[in-house]
Write a protein that holds these residues in place. Structure first.
Motif, mmCIF file in Angstrom:
data_model
loop_
_atom_site.group_PDB
_atom_site.id
_atom_site.type_symbol
_atom_site.label_atom_id
_atom_site.label_comp_id
_atom_site.label_asym_id
_atom_site.label_seq_id
_atom_site.Cartn_x
_atom_site.Cartn_y
_atom_site.Cartn_z
ATOM 1 N N THR A 225 14.390 38.795 62.219
ATOM 2 C CA THR A 225 15.511 38.350 61.409
ATOM 3 C C THR A 225 16.206 39.555 60.784
ATOM 4 O OG1 THR A 225 16.199 36.729 59.754
ATOM 5 C CG2 THR A 225 14.232 38.028 59.253
ATOM 6 N N GLY A 226 17.332 39.288 60.105
ATOM 7 C CA GLY A 226 18.126 40.387 59.568
ATOM 8 C C GLY A 226 17.358 41.272 58.610
ATOM 9 N N THR A 227 16.474 40.670 57.808
ATOM 10 C CA THR A 227 15.707 41.471 56.857
ATOM 11 C C THR A 227 14.760 42.423 57.576
ATOM 12 O OG1 THR A 227 13.965 39.798 56.669
ATOM 13 C CG2 THR A 227 15.821 39.622 55.157
ATOM 14 N N GLY A 228 14.230 41.982 58.718
ATOM 15 C CA GLY A 228 13.373 42.853 59.514
ATOM 16 C C GLY A 228 14.151 44.012 60.108
ATOM 17 N N VAL A 229 15.380 43.733 60.553
ATOM 18 C CA VAL A 229 16.240 44.794 61.090
ATOM 19 C C VAL A 229 16.532 45.823 60.000
ATOM 20 C CG1 VAL A 229 18.518 45.310 62.045
ATOM 21 C CG2 VAL A 229 17.273 43.287 62.829
ATOM 22 N N ILE A 230 16.866 45.336 58.802
ATOM 23 C CA ILE A 230 17.146 46.233 57.674
ATOM 24 C C ILE A 230 15.930 47.106 57.372
ATOM 25 C CG2 ILE A 230 17.574 46.285 55.179
ATOM 26 C CD1 ILE A 230 19.201 43.611 55.689
ATOM 27 N N ALA A 231 14.750 46.471 57.299
ATOM 28 C CA ALA A 231 13.533 47.208 56.974
ATOM 29 C C ALA A 231 13.208 48.244 58.048
ATOM 30 C CB ALA A 231 12.364 46.235 56.809
ATOM 31 N N ALA A 232 13.379 47.858 59.315
ATOM 32 C CA ALA A 232 13.064 48.781 60.407
ATOM 33 C C ALA A 232 13.998 49.986 60.396
ATOM 34 C CB ALA A 232 13.155 48.046 61.746
ATOM 35 N N ILE A 233 15.285 49.746 60.161
ATOM 36 C CA ILE A 233 16.239 50.860 60.138
ATOM 37 C C ILE A 233 15.982 51.766 58.939
ATOM 38 C CG2 ILE A 233 18.683 51.440 59.830
ATOM 39 C CD1 ILE A 233 19.334 48.995 61.581
ATOM 40 N N ALA A 234 15.716 51.172 57.772
ATOM 41 C CA ALA A 234 15.423 51.983 56.586
ATOM 42 C C ALA A 234 14.175 52.833 56.808
ATOM 43 C CB ALA A 234 15.233 51.079 55.366
ATOM 44 N N THR A 235 13.155 52.236 57.426
ATOM 45 C CA THR A 235 11.914 52.960 57.688
ATOM 46 C C THR A 235 12.125 54.061 58.715
ATOM 47 O OG1 THR A 235 10.629 50.970 57.177
ATOM 48 C CG2 THR A 235 9.521 52.685 58.449
ATOM 49 N N ALA A 236 12.885 53.758 59.767
ATOM 50 C CA ALA A 236 13.147 54.758 60.804
ATOM 51 C C ALA A 236 13.958 55.932 60.256
ATOM 52 C CB ALA A 236 13.878 54.109 61.978
ATOM 53 N N LEU A 237 14.900 55.648 59.363
ATOM 54 C CA LEU A 237 15.671 56.726 58.735
ATOM 55 C C LEU A 237 14.761 57.624 57.899
ATOM 56 C CD1 LEU A 237 18.816 54.694 57.616
ATOM 57 C CD2 LEU A 237 18.837 56.626 59.206
ATOM 58 N N GLU A 238 13.854 56.998 57.166
ATOM 59 C CA GLU A 238 12.953 57.760 56.300
ATOM 60 C C GLU A 238 11.967 58.594 57.116
ATOM 61 O OE1 GLU A 238 10.897 56.755 52.103
ATOM 62 O OE2 GLU A 238 10.226 55.490 53.751
ATOM 63 N N ASN A 239 11.519 58.047 58.259
ATOM 64 C CA ASN A 239 10.511 58.729 59.074
ATOM 65 C C ASN A 239 11.100 59.694 60.095
ATOM 66 O OD1 ASN A 239 8.691 57.159 57.715
ATOM 67 N ND2 ASN A 239 8.135 55.869 59.462
ATOM 68 N N GLY A 240 12.427 59.694 60.251
ATOM 69 C CA GLY A 240 13.050 60.570 61.236
ATOM 70 C C GLY A 240 13.140 59.978 62.625
ATOM 71 N N GLU A 241 12.918 58.648 62.752
ATOM 72 C CA GLU A 241 13.091 58.012 64.063
ATOM 73 C C GLU A 241 14.549 57.639 64.313
ATOM 74 O OE1 GLU A 241 8.596 56.931 63.500
ATOM 75 O OE2 GLU A 241 10.299 56.231 62.315
ATOM 76 N N ILE A 242 15.385 57.750 63.272
ATOM 77 C CA ILE A 242 16.838 57.691 63.426
ATOM 78 C C ILE A 242 17.404 58.940 62.764
ATOM 79 C CG2 ILE A 242 18.979 56.486 62.857
ATOM 80 C CD1 ILE A 242 17.469 53.874 62.874
ATOM 81 N N VAL A 243 18.121 59.741 63.540
ATOM 82 C CA VAL A 243 18.705 60.984 63.044
ATOM 83 C C VAL A 243 20.156 61.047 63.509
ATOM 84 C CG1 VAL A 243 18.613 63.505 63.070
ATOM 85 C CG2 VAL A 243 16.486 62.178 63.099
ATOM 86 N N LYS A 244 21.062 61.260 62.568
ATOM 87 C CA LYS A 244 22.494 61.354 62.881
ATOM 88 C C LYS A 244 22.951 60.191 63.751
ATOM 89 C CE LYS A 244 22.968 66.343 62.271
ATOM 90 N NZ LYS A 244 23.391 67.634 62.879
ATOM 91 N N SER A 245 22.595 59.001 63.303
ATOM 92 C CA SER A 245 23.046 57.749 63.924
ATOM 93 C C SER A 245 22.444 57.483 65.297
ATOM 94 C CB SER A 245 24.586 57.713 64.029
ATOM 95 O OG SER A 245 25.172 57.892 62.767
ATOM 96 N N LYS A 246 21.368 58.169 65.661
ATOM 97 C CA LYS A 246 20.737 57.959 66.960
ATOM 98 C C LYS A 246 19.250 57.642 66.783
ATOM 99 C CE LYS A 246 24.329 59.097 69.555
ATOM 100 N NZ LYS A 246 25.011 58.117 70.435
ATOM 101 N N ILE A 247 18.787 56.599 67.501
ATOM 102 C CA ILE A 247 17.350 56.332 67.550
ATOM 103 C C ILE A 247 16.713 57.383 68.450
ATOM 104 C CG2 ILE A 247 15.573 54.686 68.263
ATOM 105 C CD1 ILE A 247 17.501 52.432 67.609
ATOM 106 N N THR A 248 15.693 58.065 67.945
ATOM 107 C CA THR A 248 15.156 59.250 68.629
ATOM 108 C C THR A 248 13.889 58.979 69.425
ATOM 109 O OG1 THR A 248 13.897 59.895 66.656
ATOM 110 C CG2 THR A 248 16.141 60.771 66.872
ATOM 111 N N THR A 249 13.486 57.709 69.567
ATOM 112 C CA THR A 249 12.301 57.417 70.373
ATOM 113 C C THR A 249 12.591 57.714 71.845
ATOM 114 O OG1 THR A 249 12.990 55.115 70.573
ATOM 115 C CG2 THR A 249 11.463 55.649 68.790
ATOM 116 N N THR A 250 11.550 57.694 72.654
ATOM 117 C CA THR A 250 11.671 58.098 74.057
ATOM 118 C C THR A 250 12.750 57.325 74.805
ATOM 119 O OG1 THR A 250 9.310 58.611 74.051
ATOM 120 C CG2 THR A 250 10.388 58.442 76.203
ATOM 121 N N ASP A 251 12.793 56.001 74.612
ATOM 122 C CA ASP A 251 13.769 55.178 75.338
ATOM 123 C C ASP A 251 14.918 54.699 74.458
ATOM 124 O OD1 ASP A 251 12.454 53.372 73.758
ATOM 125 O OD2 ASP A 251 11.974 51.952 75.368
ATOM 126 N N GLY A 252 15.016 55.246 73.236
ATOM 127 C CA GLY A 252 16.117 54.864 72.353
ATOM 128 C C GLY A 252 15.963 53.496 71.731
#
Length: 544
Positions: free
Chosen positions: A262-289
């Motif tokens: 749900t939307g709250t999960g999307v918000i939490a995942a993006i906030a967490t990824a930004l904090e952990n560096g899995e999103i950098v300069k608007s890009k998801i940095t995992t192997t497959d994006g």
């Protein structure tokens, strides 16, 4: 005897059966989608104006009738009904004029022959609306404050206690239409930001509304841990996941139960990824994006960009209210959050992505205030008169964000920040050029008070029923269609099917799954350019 309270939301319908003797909630039923094509109120307005408002009305009333069947009560014992929602939804429900909500300005309305409608409190016989209830059952409709500030906004102000506050308070209903109000002294400023469907999990690859099986939150230490809504709509512990691959590190009690996010999960995942560096300069940095969660649920780069529009619209709306009121971010004391997303979201994670101002001292999370107020009316019908008096007394100024220069200036910078990786220093410099206050670059620690644990606090003794199949199939054959199925493959909601017909092919679109004019990916994918969604809808109406 029973009463029925209904919240007609932009993304779905929610309903209580109330025992009128004990005043207790007996049961609850919800849909997971809206029956009218579209992902927001603009789409629903477009459908009413350009296709057929009578069909929109019939879809809503049919959904209400089917949902009442899920309440586990004898409908012959229903004594009264109350319905709450925003002006567009309530107008569709009553089948009253909606064009005055679509066009701005007295001259424009006159040129189109549109009479502005009064949206005061009223009582309508249920049978006149088409509800399958006995003769004599009244339906209570609460008032709007003004025609563009609806009963749902009144519910948001009334149920949160905003009107009694003496501090500077901002309240926001976190939904696709994002109604918000700022109270500064005796002045109230209101607005409505087109936050988009991502905030409720729509137009997201694995997205779904808040219902059993939805990932509603994530936490991160070394691995990511998912939180999943159970059948009681309370949050349960999910799996611990390796975010690059989705590999399960440790199973939780909700293992195998996730159906989407749900939307709250999307918000939490993006906030967490930004904090952990899995999103950098608007890009998801995992192997497959992609961010991989439990049970095959993923968040894609496109999902991130879709959610970013929500973040930008919400923050631009808050900026606009503050600037218009002439107060700074650090003068805002308190934040109220309502709606399903406002209940389930981790408030501090939401604050990290801009959904709350960074400088408030206290954050309160409320539930579904629209359904709650409708339930209050069912218990005490005389309350509609009190609400009308209250609506008449509120001195509120409504800001049309769509034409507001402050909103436009901030939203442009938001898109650059989220989608292009603009540095915050450049963001604030651009705001300064427009004579707009800067966004604070640090987040003040805030106290979070969760008033309820779920958006519908009380499901009743009989619990929750979910009606998943609503709406109708809109069908038509198009000259030139080759049956290539490209529209089927392009549809993000699996709403389309192409079937053999007597001559050529027949295309069917499920009304509740279609994102309407906000999407139109099916039309753009058609190599023959023969598929027009509005023509399909019109054909379905005329064929009835």
């Amino acid at each position: 005897m029973y009463g029925v309270s209904i919240d007609v939301g932009t993304s779905g319908m929610r309903m209580h059966a109330v025992d009128l003797d004990s005043k207790k909630i007996h049961s609850t039923a919800i849909t997971v989608r809206h029956p009218v094509p579209g992902a927001n109120v603009v789409d629903h307005l477009t459908f009413c104006i350009e296709v057929d408002q009578n069909l929109a009305n019939r879809l809503l009333i049919d959904t209400a009738n089917r949902l009442m069947q899920e309440l586990d009560i004898d409908l012959n014992k229903v004594e009264r009904v109350a319905v709450c929602g925003n002006p567009i939804q309530l107008s569709m429900f009553q089948n009253m004029e909606v064009r005055d909500l679509a066009y701005v300005g007295e001259n424009t309305l006159k040129s189109k022959g549109v009479e502005p409608q009064k949206r005061d409190a009223k009582v309508i016989p249920a049978v006149d609306l088409g509800l399958n209830l006995r003769e004599g059952v009244p339906v209570y409709i609460p008032p709007a404050i003004r025609h563009e500030i609806g009963a749902d906004a009144l519910a948001m102000m009334y149920k949160t206690g905003l009107l009694e506050r003496e501090d500077n308070v901002l309240v926001t209903d976190y939904g696709t239409n994002a109604e918000m109000a700022l109270k500064v002294g005796d002045e109230i400023l209101t607005g409505s930001a087109a936050a988009g469907p991502a905030i409720e999990g729509q137009q997201i690859k694995s997205g779904m509304l808040a219902s059993p099986g939805a990932i509603s939150d994530v936490e991160s230490e070394f691995y990511w841990k998912c939180k999943v809504l159970g059948d009681d709509m309370l949050v349960g512990e999910g799996d611990s996941i390796e975010i690059n691959t989705g590999t399960v590190i440790e199973e939780g009690p909700m293992h195998g139960m996730a159906k989407g996010i749900t939307g709250t999960g999307v918000i939490a995942a993006i906030a967490t990824a930004l904090e952990n560096g899995e999103i950098v300069k608007s890009k998801i940095t995992t192997t497959d994006g992609c961010l991989h969660l439990q049970d095959g649920v993923i968040i894609t780069q496109d999902d991130f960009l879709e959610a970013a529009k929500t973040f930008g619209a919400m923050r631009a709306g808050h900026f606009t209210l503050l600037e218009t009121a002439g107060i700074k971010f650090d003068e805002l004391d308190t934040m109220f959050m309502s709606g399903a997303s406002g209940t389930y979201v981790d408030a501090l994670k939401a604050q990290r992505v801009g959904l709350l101002p960074p400088s408030v001292d206290t954050i309160y999370q409320f539930g579904n205030t629209s359904l709650s107020m409708a339930t209050d009316i069912v218990k005490d019908p005389e309350m509609v008169d009190k609400l009308q008096s209250l609506a008449n007394s509120i001195r509120a100024n409504h800001i049309m964000f769509a034409t507001d220069k402050i909103f436009e200036s901030v939203f442009i910078q938001e898109l650059a920040y989220w989608q292009e990786g603009m540095p915050i220093e450049t963001y604030n410099m651009m705001l300064e050029l427009s004579d707009i206050q800067p966004l604070p670059t640090t987040i003040k620690p805030a106290e979070v008070i969760k008033v309820v644990q779920r958006d519908i606090p009380d499901l009743g003794d009989k619990g929750l029923k979910v009606l998943r199949e609503i709406g109708i199939g809109l069908k038509r054959s198009f000259s030139g269609c080759t049956g290539c199925q490209k529209c089927v493959k392009e549809c993000p909601e699996d709403a389309i099917s192409v079937n053999d017909a007597a001559e050529g092919y027949e295309i069917q679109v499920l009304s509740d799954r279609c994102n309407g004019t906000a999407c139109l990916r099916c039309e753009r994918a058609c190599p023959q350019k023969c598929f027009q969604i509005k023509d399909l809808q019109r054909s379905s109406v005329s064929a009835e």
